[in-house]
Design a protein around this motif. Sequence first.
Motif: not given
Length: 120
Positions: A65-89
Amino acid sequence: MPSSSTHICSSPTPLKLSTMATIPSGTNISALAAHDTTMVVSKIKIGRPSAGPSDVEVAIKFCGICHSDLHTINGEWGVDIYLLAPGHEIAGIATAVGADVEGIKVGDRVGVGCMVGSCR
């Protein structure tokens, strides 16, 4: 985060990618999910589709789980659909290989970078 979940990765060969939608009613995959922007995650069970002819199914051993996941969870990149499962590497072991996949066999150690289709 060590895991024994299974994920499906698109093939390293230049093939048409399969749709990788989560099956909400499924229960065979463990994941950590954010329910909102509070940065709190909890363990949930989700489902995944079966591997197609151009897919590799991976028993995930590690997931970052990297900084981009944290930005996504926090809604900073316009993603507002939850449940959201971070971790892509991810890194793990190939457990199923589609008929059109070249260069990977069941039992191989495999990894997926930060973008789907990046296993090339």
